[in-house]
Design a protein around this motif. Sequence first.
Motif, PDB file in Angstrom:
ATOM      1  N   GLU A   5       0.832  -1.207   0.000  1.00  0.00           N
ATOM      2  CA  GLU A   5       0.000   0.000   0.000  1.00  0.00           C
ATOM      3  C   GLU A   5       0.868   1.259   0.000  1.00  0.00           C
ATOM      4  OE1 GLU A   5      -3.365   2.184   2.826  1.00  0.00           O
ATOM      5  OE2 GLU A   5      -2.846   0.069   3.140  1.00  0.00           O
ATOM      6  N   ASN A   6       1.927   1.251   0.808  1.00  0.00           N
ATOM      7  CA  ASN A   6       2.826   2.406   0.850  1.00  0.00           C
ATOM      8  C   ASN A   6       3.532   2.598  -0.483  1.00  0.00           C
ATOM      9  OD1 ASN A   6       2.206   2.975   3.512  1.00  0.00           O
ATOM     10  ND2 ASN A   6       3.907   1.757   4.330  1.00  0.00           N
ATOM     11  N   GLN A   7       3.901   1.470  -1.114  1.00  0.00           N
ATOM     12  CA  GLN A   7       4.563   1.552  -2.408  1.00  0.00           C
ATOM     13  C   GLN A   7       3.637   2.154  -3.456  1.00  0.00           C
ATOM     14  OE1 GLN A   7       5.986  -2.209  -3.858  1.00  0.00           O
ATOM     15  NE2 GLN A   7       7.135  -1.304  -5.547  1.00  0.00           N
ATOM     16  N   ASN A   8       2.368   1.734  -3.442  1.00  0.00           N
ATOM     17  CA  ASN A   8       1.389   2.285  -4.385  1.00  0.00           C
ATOM     18  C   ASN A   8       1.178   3.773  -4.151  1.00  0.00           C
ATOM     19  OD1 ASN A   8       1.002  -0.176  -5.654  1.00  0.00           O
ATOM     20  ND2 ASN A   8      -0.732  -0.756  -4.341  1.00  0.00           N
ATOM     21  N   ASN A   9       1.109   4.179  -2.870  1.00  0.00           N
ATOM     22  CA  ASN A   9       0.928   5.594  -2.558  1.00  0.00           C
ATOM     23  C   ASN A   9       2.131   6.415  -3.019  1.00  0.00           C
ATOM     24  OD1 ASN A   9      -1.587   5.306  -1.404  1.00  0.00           O
ATOM     25  ND2 ASN A   9      -0.786   4.993   0.667  1.00  0.00           N
ATOM     26  N   ASN A  10       3.342   5.895  -2.813  1.00  0.00           N
ATOM     27  CA  ASN A  10       4.543   6.592  -3.273  1.00  0.00           C
ATOM     28  C   ASN A  10       4.546   6.723  -4.788  1.00  0.00           C
ATOM     29  OD1 ASN A  10       5.558   6.895  -0.673  1.00  0.00           O
ATOM     30  ND2 ASN A  10       6.734   4.991  -0.747  1.00  0.00           N
ATOM     31  N   TYR A  11       4.060   5.674  -5.459  1.00  0.00           N
ATOM     32  CA  TYR A  11       3.980   5.690  -6.920  1.00  0.00           C
ATOM     33  C   TYR A  11       3.057   6.804  -7.392  1.00  0.00           C
ATOM     34  CZ  TYR A  11       3.243   3.692 -11.614  1.00  0.00           C
ATOM     35  OH  TYR A  11       3.175   3.496 -12.963  1.00  0.00           O
ATOM     36  N   VAL A  12       1.898   6.923  -6.768  1.00  0.00           N
ATOM     37  CA  VAL A  12       0.931   7.955  -7.129  1.00  0.00           C
ATOM     38  C   VAL A  12       1.489   9.347  -6.838  1.00  0.00           C
ATOM     39  CG1 VAL A  12      -1.311   8.951  -6.541  1.00  0.00           C
ATOM     40  CG2 VAL A  12      -1.103   6.488  -6.880  1.00  0.00           C
ATOM     41  N   PHE A  13       2.079   9.520  -5.646  1.00  0.00           N
ATOM     42  CA  PHE A  13       2.595  10.835  -5.276  1.00  0.00           C
ATOM     43  C   PHE A  13       3.757  11.250  -6.170  1.00  0.00           C
ATOM     44  CE2 PHE A  13       0.980   9.799  -0.786  1.00  0.00           C
ATOM     45  CZ  PHE A  13      -0.259  10.359  -1.084  1.00  0.00           C
ATOM     46  N   THR A  14       4.566  10.287  -6.609  1.00  0.00           N
ATOM     47  CA  THR A  14       5.653  10.598  -7.533  1.00  0.00           C
ATOM     48  C   THR A  14       5.094  11.112  -8.855  1.00  0.00           C
ATOM     49  OG1 THR A  14       7.120   8.947  -6.555  1.00  0.00           O
ATOM     50  CG2 THR A  14       7.616   9.652  -8.811  1.00  0.00           C
ATOM     51  N   TYR A  15       4.037  10.468  -9.346  1.00  0.00           N
ATOM     52  CA  TYR A  15       3.408  10.924 -10.579  1.00  0.00           C
ATOM     53  C   TYR A  15       2.831  12.318 -10.413  1.00  0.00           C
ATOM     54  CZ  TYR A  15       3.666   7.211 -14.013  1.00  0.00           C
ATOM     55  OH  TYR A  15       4.123   6.356 -14.973  1.00  0.00           O
ATOM     56  N   ARG A  16       2.251  12.594  -9.275  1.00  0.00           N
ATOM     57  CA  ARG A  16       1.681  13.920  -9.047  1.00  0.00           C
ATOM     58  C   ARG A  16       2.766  14.986  -9.025  1.00  0.00           C
ATOM     59  NH1 ARG A  16      -2.730  12.630  -4.222  1.00  0.00           N
ATOM     60  NH2 ARG A  16      -4.079  11.271  -5.481  1.00  0.00           N
ATOM     61  N   GLU A 237      -7.502  11.038   1.244  1.00  0.00           N
ATOM     62  CA  GLU A 237      -6.889   9.732   1.420  1.00  0.00           C
ATOM     63  C   GLU A 237      -7.171   8.786   0.274  1.00  0.00           C
ATOM     64  OE1 GLU A 237      -4.803   9.203   3.840  1.00  0.00           O
ATOM     65  OE2 GLU A 237      -5.182  11.246   4.531  1.00  0.00           O
ATOM     66  N   GLU A 238      -8.184   9.137  -0.539  1.00  0.00           N
ATOM     67  CA  GLU A 238      -8.523   8.272  -1.667  1.00  0.00           C
ATOM     68  C   GLU A 238      -7.405   8.317  -2.688  1.00  0.00           C
ATOM     69  OE1 GLU A 238     -12.519   8.426  -3.168  1.00  0.00           O
ATOM     70  OE2 GLU A 238     -13.100   9.695  -1.489  1.00  0.00           O
ATOM     71  N   THR A 239      -7.079   7.187  -3.252  1.00  0.00           N
ATOM     72  CA  THR A 239      -6.006   7.076  -4.234  1.00  0.00           C
ATOM     73  C   THR A 239      -6.600   7.065  -5.638  1.00  0.00           C
ATOM     74  OG1 THR A 239      -4.648   5.821  -2.702  1.00  0.00           O
ATOM     75  CG2 THR A 239      -4.061   5.704  -5.019  1.00  0.00           C
ATOM     76  N   GLU A 240      -6.100   7.955  -6.479  1.00  0.00           N
ATOM     77  CA  GLU A 240      -6.636   8.063  -7.821  1.00  0.00           C
ATOM     78  C   GLU A 240      -6.106   6.950  -8.721  1.00  0.00           C
ATOM     79  OE1 GLU A 240      -3.261  10.859  -9.873  1.00  0.00           O
ATOM     80  OE2 GLU A 240      -5.364  11.368 -10.066  1.00  0.00           O
ATOM     81  N   ASN A 241      -6.823   6.662  -9.795  1.00  0.00           N
ATOM     82  CA  ASN A 241      -6.293   5.846 -10.866  1.00  0.00           C
ATOM     83  C   ASN A 241      -5.093   6.576 -11.445  1.00  0.00           C
ATOM     84  OD1 ASN A 241      -6.039   5.131 -13.814  1.00  0.00           O
ATOM     85  ND2 ASN A 241      -7.715   3.738 -13.276  1.00  0.00           N
ATOM     86  N   ILE A 242      -4.093   5.859 -11.947  1.00  0.00           N
ATOM     87  CA  ILE A 242      -2.865   6.484 -12.436  1.00  0.00           C
ATOM     88  C   ILE A 242      -3.152   7.504 -13.506  1.00  0.00           C
ATOM     89  CG2 ILE A 242      -2.377   4.798 -14.232  1.00  0.00           C
ATOM     90  CD1 ILE A 242       0.091   6.645 -11.995  1.00  0.00           C
ATOM     91  N   HIS A 243      -4.268   7.384 -14.239  1.00  0.00           N
ATOM     92  CA  HIS A 243      -4.610   8.400 -15.236  1.00  0.00           C
ATOM     93  C   HIS A 243      -5.086   9.649 -14.520  1.00  0.00           C
ATOM     94  CE1 HIS A 243      -4.085   6.468 -19.096  1.00  0.00           C
ATOM     95  NE2 HIS A 243      -4.619   5.376 -18.623  1.00  0.00           N
TER      96      HIS A 243
END
Length: 243
Positions: A5-16, A237-243
């Motif tokens: 979960e933390n890895q996915n969140n880091n992935y999203v925040f990096t894209y942002r 806190e909701e995680t967006e789709n990568i798009h």
Amino acid sequence: MRSTENQNNNYVFTYRRLRRAIGYLGIGLPVLLVGFSFIPYFNTNVQPSISDYYYTNLRDIFTGTLAAVGLFMISYKGHHNTSIWKNDQVLTNIAGIMAIGVALIPVTPQLEAQKIYTLIPYTYPWLGWLHYASAALLFGIFALLAMNVFTIGQNEAEDIPVSTFNENHIYRFCGSAILVLIILIPISETFRLFNYSTLILEALALFFFGTAWLIKGRALGDAGRIGEKLYREHNAEETENIH
């Protein structure tokens, strides 16, 4: 589970963060070039277009910013959509190459320029057309990304109505504005609609490009009313789709 979960969140925040960087560079380029033109130290007048800054003391800002945008675009890895018009990885790779091309391939100079050392000699007349073609394709892809790619994958809470300021409305407006502006640019070049018309139209196109990327990068945040109005989300806190 927590690690994934933390890895996915880091992935999203990096894209942002990457999206915000692209957005700030797009909006900041004309602001820096024109702003520094009024500072005597740089010995540069306001130019007829952004591309004409290639032949001024502010060339490093022009080429460096576009090269940075190009590299960020190429490093941006999205989904492999079956439609090329919605495939963000293909579109961003092409846009990145075009941005670097615009930076390194000089526009035809307005006046006889002094000796300038360039990677590609600007004396070849066809280089100007290659520069314009690269710029037109670059802005066209900017519009496609805003209208066709950024509008995919929004979280849609059914209990939250679609606002006028919904992110998809902003993306479509920005993409449409970019298309209109790139059509007006050659018209302004031909008829000289008003002083610095090309520079102003290019700056506006970059503003809308940057705005779309900043909204996608959630530069304004996504909590509370902003999350509801822009992203139809209840909280940050909701995680967006990568798009």
